[in-house]
Write a protein that holds these residues in place. Structure first.
Motif, PDB file in Angstrom:
ATOM      1  N   LEU A  20       0.916  -1.337   0.135  1.00  0.00           N
ATOM      2  CA  LEU A  20       0.060   0.138   0.102  1.00  0.00           C
ATOM      3  C   LEU A  20       0.934   1.254   0.024  1.00  0.00           C
ATOM      4  O   LEU A  20       0.598   2.269  -0.843  1.00  0.00           O
ATOM      5  N   LEU A  21       1.846   1.333   0.881  1.00  0.00           N
ATOM      6  CA  LEU A  21       2.618   2.621   0.992  1.00  0.00           C
ATOM      7  C   LEU A  21       3.599   2.768  -0.400  1.00  0.00           C
ATOM      8  O   LEU A  21       3.583   3.852  -0.929  1.00  0.00           O
ATOM      9  N   SER A  22       4.178   1.729  -1.024  1.00  0.00           N
ATOM     10  CA  SER A  22       4.845   1.789  -2.114  1.00  0.00           C
ATOM     11  C   SER A  22       3.861   2.139  -3.306  1.00  0.00           C
ATOM     12  O   SER A  22       4.234   3.189  -4.160  1.00  0.00           O
ATOM     13  N   GLY A  23       2.692   1.642  -3.113  1.00  0.00           N
ATOM     14  CA  GLY A  23       1.676   2.107  -4.250  1.00  0.00           C
ATOM     15  C   GLY A  23       1.479   3.595  -4.256  1.00  0.00           C
ATOM     16  O   GLY A  23       1.201   4.193  -5.197  1.00  0.00           O
ATOM     17  N   ILE A  24       0.956   4.033  -3.139  1.00  0.00           N
ATOM     18  CA  ILE A  24       0.880   5.497  -2.884  1.00  0.00           C
ATOM     19  C   ILE A  24       2.084   6.319  -3.324  1.00  0.00           C
ATOM     20  O   ILE A  24       1.810   7.333  -4.083  1.00  0.00           O
ATOM     21  N   ALA A  70     -10.258   2.433  -9.744  1.00  0.00           N
ATOM     22  CA  ALA A  70      -9.847   1.681  -8.695  1.00  0.00           C
ATOM     23  C   ALA A  70     -10.927   0.386  -8.600  1.00  0.00           C
ATOM     24  O   ALA A  70     -10.401  -0.671  -8.202  1.00  0.00           O
ATOM     25  N   ALA A  71     -12.225   0.725  -9.120  1.00  0.00           N
ATOM     26  CA  ALA A  71     -13.003  -0.663  -9.321  1.00  0.00           C
ATOM     27  C   ALA A  71     -12.587  -1.452 -10.335  1.00  0.00           C
ATOM     28  O   ALA A  71     -12.403  -2.840  -9.926  1.00  0.00           O
ATOM     29  N   PHE A 228      -4.839  -1.704  -3.954  1.00  0.00           N
ATOM     30  CA  PHE A 228      -4.778  -0.876  -5.512  1.00  0.00           C
ATOM     31  C   PHE A 228      -5.924   0.103  -5.185  1.00  0.00           C
ATOM     32  O   PHE A 228      -5.443   1.458  -5.719  1.00  0.00           O
ATOM     33  N   PRO A 229      -7.149  -0.111  -4.868  1.00  0.00           N
ATOM     34  CA  PRO A 229      -8.036   1.143  -4.863  1.00  0.00           C
ATOM     35  C   PRO A 229      -7.533   2.337  -3.857  1.00  0.00           C
ATOM     36  O   PRO A 229      -7.759   3.294  -4.063  1.00  0.00           O
ATOM     37  N   LEU A 230      -7.103   1.692  -2.646  1.00  0.00           N
ATOM     38  CA  LEU A 230      -6.497   2.695  -1.719  1.00  0.00           C
ATOM     39  C   LEU A 230      -5.308   3.537  -2.273  1.00  0.00           C
ATOM     40  O   LEU A 230      -5.200   4.826  -2.123  1.00  0.00           O
ATOM     41  N   SER A 231      -4.449   2.917  -2.853  1.00  0.00           N
ATOM     42  CA  SER A 231      -3.487   3.669  -3.505  1.00  0.00           C
ATOM     43  C   SER A 231      -3.716   4.934  -4.635  1.00  0.00           C
ATOM     44  O   SER A 231      -3.112   5.772  -4.340  1.00  0.00           O
ATOM     45  N   ILE A 232      -4.875   4.462  -5.542  1.00  0.00           N
ATOM     46  CA  ILE A 232      -5.297   5.330  -6.357  1.00  0.00           C
ATOM     47  C   ILE A 232      -5.761   6.677  -5.533  1.00  0.00           C
ATOM     48  O   ILE A 232      -5.711   8.002  -5.916  1.00  0.00           O
ATOM     49  N   ALA A 234      -5.716   7.637  -2.412  1.00  0.00           N
ATOM     50  CA  ALA A 234      -4.589   8.449  -1.501  1.00  0.00           C
ATOM     51  C   ALA A 234      -3.769   9.343  -2.535  1.00  0.00           C
ATOM     52  O   ALA A 234      -3.238  10.388  -2.224  1.00  0.00           O
ATOM     53  N   GLY A 235      -3.311   8.501  -3.403  1.00  0.00           N
ATOM     54  CA  GLY A 235      -2.309   9.145  -4.658  1.00  0.00           C
ATOM     55  C   GLY A 235      -2.706  10.274  -5.035  1.00  0.00           C
ATOM     56  O   GLY A 235      -2.209  11.631  -5.328  1.00  0.00           O
TER      57      GLY A 235
END
Length: 430
Positions: A20-24, A70-71, A228-232, A234-235
């Motif tokens: 999650l962190l690296s995705g963000i 995200a979906a 994946f959705p959380l990364s999108i 938050a990013g």
């Protein structure tokens, strides 16, 4: 499935290393990247103080688009990204191929402009024999290849550090600019402001270009359904806050209105607010910000080629993965194409604004196709979001005007099925 087929399938799986962190970190740096150092000044030069309204409209438009991507990534994680979504939504391989080529068409118009900007920062840090534009661009490309071949995990960690440094720079600019509530007041809207706001939106869409590239990374998440959705989300939030803050500072100090300030507004502001002693630090942050943006695009392009080859030609050399689980051959092929583009563009004068509009035409076309696919694939509230996103993307598409012709020509040329010629009868052998 035979043992040989099973081994081939296992060897063609990307490693699930993204957290999650690296995705963000990857998405936020990609969205800020090159745009943070030029879009606030370019958009302010077009719309002036009305830019604040353009940012508001853009943020409203991006929210449903980000949620829809995200979906899609949550339910259909695949390295093919939008090409995969279109292929399964319409069950027409020709349309998936058209999206693939549409994405690749960004290389001659979008990537050279981004590498030129990154090389401009790096050039200031190189010693005298090498501090030329062409050397800086080639060195940037070499570093991109090394990072990409190191694996998604190493790339994500680097981009997280870059995101933190960019955010620190933005906070420092805000702090030293003495921003007051008067600087945050929105100017009154009127009928004459519609055209400049629409023109600014055509350029500002570049700021949120990267979500569609990030869709290619869904297959490499450890927990794609959750992270994946959380990364999108938050990013996009982090990048949006950074862009808005930079725009406020640019407008307050009048760092816009000339071609020189289009790509030097942030260094000019840093020189004015921090003094000359911070020049090297700003150049370093600027280089890595641009580097991070291009890095994800090289990753996504290579994975898209790998996915395309895996789908149609499972034994092709492009389907081979390195010991780190990286599509190395696809990465090197894309890097070679970029190198040719750099050498060709070195003999021309790049107009950043025009190239950005052409690239935006390609990206908004990809977004439109992704939203249409989401409308067909998703259900419930996500189907409604896809419909809203489709409408908003259509409005941005219209704002781009002539710049969409480049994308339309490429897509139509590939998407329209070619007629098969009837075999000619051969004369009988004597």
């Amino acid at each position: 499935m035979s043992a040989v087929q099973q081994n081939i399938t296992m060897s063609q799986q990307l490693k699930k290393e993204i957290t999650l962190l690296s995705g963000i970190g990857q998405l936020s740096t990609t969205l800020m990247g090159t745009g943070l150092f030029m879009i606030p000044a370019i958009s302010a030069g077009i719309a002036g103080e009305m830019t604040s309204w353009a940012w508001l409209f853009l943020f409203i438009a991006v929210c449903p688009v980000a949620l829809t991507f995200a979906a899609l990534g949550k339910h259909y994680p695949n390295a093919g990204g939008t090409a995969h979504f279109v292929r399964i939504a319409f069950n027409k391989p020709q349309l998936g191929n058209a999206v693939t080529w549409l994405f690749l068409s960004v290389i001659p118009v979008g990537v050279p402009a981004a590498i030129l900007l990154a090389g401009g920062f790096l050039q200031q840090l190189l010693p005298a024999p090498l501090n030329t534009s062409i050397y800086a661009q080639i060195l940037t490309l070499c570093l991109l290849v090394v990072i990409n071949l190191s694996g998604a995990k190493a790339s994500g960690q680097l981009q997280t550090l870059i995101a933190l440094s960019i955010f620190a720079l933005v906070i420092a600019l805000l702090w030293c600019s003495d921003i007051t509530t008067a600087d945050l007041v929105m100017p009154p809207l009127n009928i004459t402001s519609v055209k400049p706001i629409a023109m600014a939106l055509g350029v500002m869409f570049w700021c949120f270009v990267g979500i569609e590239a990030f869709a290619h990374m869904g297959e490499e998440f450890k927990n794609p359904g959750r992270d994946f959705p959380l990364s999108i989300l938050a990013g996009c939030l982090i990048a949006g806050m950074a862009y808005w803050a930079c725009s406020v500072v640019v407008i307050k100090w009048g760092a816009y209105g000339s071609p020189e300030l289009e790509n030097t507004a942030i260094p000019w502001l840093s020189q004015k607010l921090f003094g000359g002693q911070m020049t090297s630090v700003i150049n370093l942050v600027g280089f890595f910000a641009c580097f991070a943006s291009i890095n994800l695009y090289l990753q996504s392009l290579s994975r898209m080629l790998w996915s395309h080859a895996r789908h149609y030609h499972p034994h092709h050399m492009l389907t081979r993965l390195s010991s780190r689980g990286i599509p190395a051959n696809a990465t090197l092929l894309i890097a070679g194409i970029i190198l040719i583009s750099i050498l060709l563009e070195a003999f021309t004068h790049l107009d950043l604004s025009s190239f950005i509009k052409l690239a935006n035409g390609v990206f908004i076309m990809i977004y439109l196709l992704a939203m249409i696919s989401a409308w067909k694939l998703l259900t419930g509230i996500y189907k409604g979001l896809a419909g809203i996103s489709l409408l908003l993307c259509s409005l941005v598409f219209l704002c781009l005007g002539w710049a969409v012709c480049y994308a339309l020509i490429i897509f139509i040329a590939i998407a329209i099925p070619k007629r098969k010629q009837a075999p000619t009868s051969k004369p009988p052998l004597a």
